[in-house]
Design a protein around this motif. Structure first.
Motif, mmCIF file in Angstrom:
data_model
loop_
_atom_site.group_PDB
_atom_site.id
_atom_site.type_symbol
_atom_site.label_atom_id
_atom_site.label_comp_id
_atom_site.label_asym_id
_atom_site.label_seq_id
_atom_site.Cartn_x
_atom_site.Cartn_y
_atom_site.Cartn_z
ATOM 1 N N GLY A 9 49.326 42.692 28.158
ATOM 2 C CA GLY A 9 48.161 42.579 28.840
ATOM 3 C C GLY A 9 47.053 43.600 28.838
ATOM 4 N N VAL A 10 47.415 44.889 28.619
ATOM 5 C CA VAL A 10 46.609 46.121 28.475
ATOM 6 C C VAL A 10 45.848 46.082 27.218
ATOM 7 C CG1 VAL A 10 46.335 48.546 28.021
ATOM 8 C CG2 VAL A 10 48.170 47.582 29.679
ATOM 9 N N VAL A 11 46.662 45.517 26.107
ATOM 10 C CA VAL A 11 45.751 45.219 24.805
ATOM 11 C C VAL A 11 44.586 44.153 24.930
ATOM 12 C CG1 VAL A 11 45.997 44.620 22.452
ATOM 13 C CG2 VAL A 11 47.555 46.167 23.673
ATOM 14 N N LEU A 12 44.966 43.109 25.851
ATOM 15 C CA LEU A 12 44.082 41.952 25.858
ATOM 16 C C LEU A 12 42.815 42.471 26.581
ATOM 17 C CD1 LEU A 12 46.640 38.908 26.449
ATOM 18 C CD2 LEU A 12 44.991 39.558 24.286
ATOM 19 N N LEU A 13 42.981 43.405 27.546
ATOM 20 C CA LEU A 13 42.168 43.926 28.417
ATOM 21 C C LEU A 13 41.088 44.675 27.656
ATOM 22 C CD1 LEU A 13 40.621 44.115 31.259
ATOM 23 C CD2 LEU A 13 41.756 46.291 31.273
ATOM 24 N N VAL A 14 41.444 45.599 26.645
ATOM 25 C CA VAL A 14 40.693 46.432 26.010
ATOM 26 C C VAL A 14 40.209 45.540 24.683
ATOM 27 C CG1 VAL A 14 41.283 48.103 24.089
ATOM 28 C CG2 VAL A 14 42.489 48.220 26.004
ATOM 29 N N VAL A 15 40.520 44.655 24.183
ATOM 30 C CA VAL A 15 40.015 43.661 23.344
ATOM 31 C C VAL A 15 38.782 42.794 24.284
ATOM 32 C CG1 VAL A 15 40.046 41.742 21.881
ATOM 33 C CG2 VAL A 15 41.940 43.330 21.710
ATOM 34 N N GLY A 16 39.040 42.652 25.298
ATOM 35 C CA GLY A 16 37.875 41.760 26.148
ATOM 36 C C GLY A 16 37.193 42.707 26.447
ATOM 37 N N LEU A 17 37.422 43.925 26.690
ATOM 38 C CA LEU A 17 36.341 44.706 27.070
ATOM 39 C C LEU A 17 35.528 45.283 25.683
ATOM 40 C CD1 LEU A 17 37.921 47.532 29.514
ATOM 41 C CD2 LEU A 17 35.956 46.075 29.862
ATOM 42 N N GLU A 346 49.890 44.389 34.976
ATOM 43 C CA GLU A 346 51.020 43.687 35.951
ATOM 44 C C GLU A 346 50.803 42.195 35.955
ATOM 45 O OE1 GLU A 346 49.866 45.222 39.463
ATOM 46 O OE2 GLU A 346 51.377 47.110 39.372
ATOM 47 N N VAL A 347 49.405 41.541 35.722
ATOM 48 C CA VAL A 347 49.295 40.054 35.587
ATOM 49 C C VAL A 347 49.980 39.569 34.380
ATOM 50 C CG1 VAL A 347 47.397 38.570 35.173
ATOM 51 C CG2 VAL A 347 46.750 40.267 36.637
ATOM 52 N N ALA A 348 49.970 40.298 33.236
ATOM 53 C CA ALA A 348 50.641 39.653 31.990
ATOM 54 C C ALA A 348 52.026 39.611 32.247
ATOM 55 C CB ALA A 348 50.199 40.396 30.911
ATOM 56 N N SER A 349 52.735 40.774 33.124
ATOM 57 C CA SER A 349 54.288 40.991 32.981
ATOM 58 C C SER A 349 54.820 40.198 34.117
ATOM 59 C CB SER A 349 54.624 42.202 32.844
ATOM 60 O OG SER A 349 53.832 43.057 33.937
ATOM 61 N N GLY A 360 44.691 34.911 35.780
ATOM 62 C CA GLY A 360 44.578 36.146 36.048
ATOM 63 C C GLY A 360 43.792 36.999 35.302
ATOM 64 N N LEU A 361 44.012 37.120 34.138
ATOM 65 C CA LEU A 361 43.481 37.975 32.943
ATOM 66 C C LEU A 361 41.777 37.569 32.690
ATOM 67 C CD1 LEU A 361 46.084 38.421 30.222
ATOM 68 C CD2 LEU A 361 45.128 40.117 31.974
ATOM 69 N N LEU A 362 41.505 36.254 33.005
ATOM 70 C CA LEU A 362 40.265 35.717 32.936
ATOM 71 C C LEU A 362 39.461 36.326 33.941
ATOM 72 C CD1 LEU A 362 40.630 32.108 31.228
ATOM 73 C CD2 LEU A 362 39.539 34.057 30.380
ATOM 74 N N LEU A 365 38.627 40.025 33.699
ATOM 75 C CA LEU A 365 37.540 40.231 32.896
ATOM 76 C C LEU A 365 36.158 39.930 33.212
ATOM 77 C CD1 LEU A 365 37.049 41.386 30.113
ATOM 78 C CD2 LEU A 365 37.639 39.326 29.032
ATOM 79 N N ALA A 366 36.369 38.656 33.795
ATOM 80 C CA ALA A 366 34.877 38.225 34.573
ATOM 81 C C ALA A 366 34.425 39.193 35.537
ATOM 82 C CB ALA A 366 35.046 36.993 35.025
ATOM 83 N N SER A 367 35.412 39.748 36.364
ATOM 84 C CA SER A 367 34.815 40.711 37.348
ATOM 85 C C SER A 367 34.335 42.035 36.668
ATOM 86 C CB SER A 367 36.053 41.139 38.464
ATOM 87 O OG SER A 367 36.383 39.810 38.892
ATOM 88 N N LEU A 368 35.074 42.306 35.544
ATOM 89 C CA LEU A 368 34.755 43.528 35.312
ATOM 90 C C LEU A 368 33.195 43.496 34.319
ATOM 91 C CD1 LEU A 368 37.793 44.955 33.079
ATOM 92 C CD2 LEU A 368 36.762 45.906 35.151
ATOM 93 N N ASN A 369 32.789 42.280 33.808
ATOM 94 C CA ASN A 369 31.521 42.088 33.383
ATOM 95 C C ASN A 369 30.644 41.951 34.356
ATOM 96 O OD1 ASN A 369 31.242 41.214 30.252
ATOM 97 N ND2 ASN A 369 33.273 40.958 30.766
ATOM 98 N N ILE A 370 31.056 41.439 35.633
ATOM 99 C CA ILE A 370 29.964 41.477 36.808
ATOM 100 C C ILE A 370 29.844 43.161 37.066
ATOM 101 C CG2 ILE A 370 29.768 41.171 39.096
ATOM 102 C CD1 ILE A 370 29.363 38.612 37.536
#
Length: 447
Positions: A9-17, A346-349, A360-362, A365-370
């Protein structure tokens, strides 16, 4: 497995960022090139370069710390007359007097002059019309907004919103009297109305008391409002509709407000009401929403995030104070990239279906882009909003000179604002440090 899922989950967020940052910088790059500005670098991240490749006049690369990015445009600011004269004479201007901030201004001007190809270089940012400069600087935040709209649309219209349906998941065997904490039925407990009526798991309730129902909320509302009154339900089973007779059991329940809190009277006693229950547990399913739900949600999030960021120093202070007081953090308060990573882990696990975790991850990530969109619009250098303000001020000065029949003024030299930029940068670093420390010591949690 839970630890592995958390790390994923952490890695996916880093990639998304990283993707979000890349799109942000593309939002600057594309209009800059379209308007003829010479772009020397397009970089994702900061620090040492991990990979780069030059195509034409631009070097594209990835750096070691994926917490930002930049493009290097020629002539972000007008050249310094003194330095240009010294360069033309082959002389060195040396360090500026006046202390630390004066030196910073000179260094900024020197770095800017290195991007220029002579005094008459036409392919520089500061020579563009005001509207083109504004378009270039707004391009980055707008890309974050569009990415957020895409993610929300994918979430709501592609995956859907988890909704309680009128499909029966399971049936309670009995009605346990109010006030008892047990969860198993006793011989003296009356049969649950749904079980007594012959309703079975898998049935789809299509009508209650002559009124069609499409959601579980509609169904329960009719049942709750009819305690002890016989109702006719139409259910669909194996493709056929059949009618059943159901009498909701009468139970006393606390009255709650919109926030789910128990309502009390003047004496502090909990107010109760008699409602009907059937003993039906609903089945949840993802229901796809109209295509405009994504943009609508993005706009609503912009307003919410703007309310937080506009009060950012206060919100960061309140968040940091929880390190000392030990109080729970405001779930709607700011968080750092570390806090976002914790939430993603936490979302991923979480013990939930894969689709729930993807959703949850989507959403995260959408909220972070906002947040990136709103934050970069702040009218402060070195943020994009600060560069927009400089361009608009330059346009106002030129317009006023034209109205008053005066000679065109010199371009606005934003390098004079480097000390202000430095103060803003230090403030952002301090606030970021406080949030990171708080996210480590007293992190927000979904559970």
């Amino acid at each position: 497995m839970e630890v592995i899922a958390f790390v994923v989950g952490v890695v996916l967020l880093v990639v998304g960022l990283a993707v979000s940052i890349a799109l942000h910088e593309l939002g600057h790059l594309w209009p800059a090139k379209a308007f003829g500005v010479r772009v020397g670098q397009y970089m994702i991240g900061f620090g040492p370069t991990l990979f780069s490749r030059r195509r034409g006049e631009t070097e594209y690369g990835v750096k070691a710390i994926p917490l930002g990015g930049y493009i290097s445009m020629a002539g972000m600011y007008p050249p310094s007359p003194k330095e240009q004269a010294a360069r033309a004479a082959g002389e060195r201007t040396g360090r500026a007097g006046g202390g630390f901030f004066a030196t910073m201004v000179q260094d900024a001007r020197a770095a800017n002059d290195e991007t220029l190809d002579g005094d008459g270089d036409p392919r520089v940012f500061y020579r563009l019309p005001v509207w083109k400069r504004v378009v270039i600087m707004l391009g980055g935040p707008v890309m974050n907004l569009l990415f957020a709209v895409f993610l929300f649309a994918l979430l709501f219209s592609g995956i859907g919103v988890q909704t309680a349906t009128t499909t029966v998941a399971s049936i309670s065997e009995c009605v346990i009297p109010a006030g008892e904490e047990r969860t198993t039925c006793a011989a003296s407990d009356p049969a649950a109305p749904a079980a007594a009526a012959g309703i079975e798991p898998g049935d789809v309730v299509v009508e209650v008391a002559g009124q069609p129902v499409e959601t579980f909320a509609e169904m329960t509302s009719l049942i709750r409002s009819s305690p002890g009154e016989p109702l006719t339900l139409v259910v669909e089973r194996d493709g056929e509709q059949r009618s059943v007779r159901l009498t909701p059991a009468s139970v006393e329940q606390p009255v709650v407000d919109d926030l789910g809190r128990a309502v009390t009277d003047a004496d502090g006693a909990v107010v109760t009401e008699t409602v009907g229950i059937a003993g039906i547990r609903q089945e949840s399913a993802y229901v796809r929403q109209p295509i405009w739900t994504g943009p609508q949600t993005a706009v609503e999030n912009v307003g919410a995030v703007a309310g937080i960021i506009w009060q950012l120093p206060v919100k960061v202070w309140e968040t940091g104070a929880t390190l000392i007081t030990g109080e729970e953090r405001d779930p709607n308060g700011p968080l750092s990239v570390v806090g976002a990573g914790v939430l993603a882990g936490e979302v991923a696990s979480a013990e939930a279906p894969v689709l729930n975790r993807v959703a949850g991850l989507l959403s995260l990530l959408a909220s972070l882009n906002i947040a990136l969109f709103v934050f970069n619009l702040l009218p402060l250098l070195p943020l994009d909003g600060g560069h927009v303000v400089v361009a608009l001020w330059d346009g106002i000065k030129r317009a006023w000179a034209k109205i008053t029949n005066r000679p065109p003024p010199k371009p606005v030299d934003a390098t004079k604002l480097v000390p202000v930029t430095f103060v803003v940068f230090i403030a952002l670093v301090v606030m970021g440090g406080v949030l990171i420390l708080t996210d480590i010591v007293n992190p927000l949690s979904l559970f």
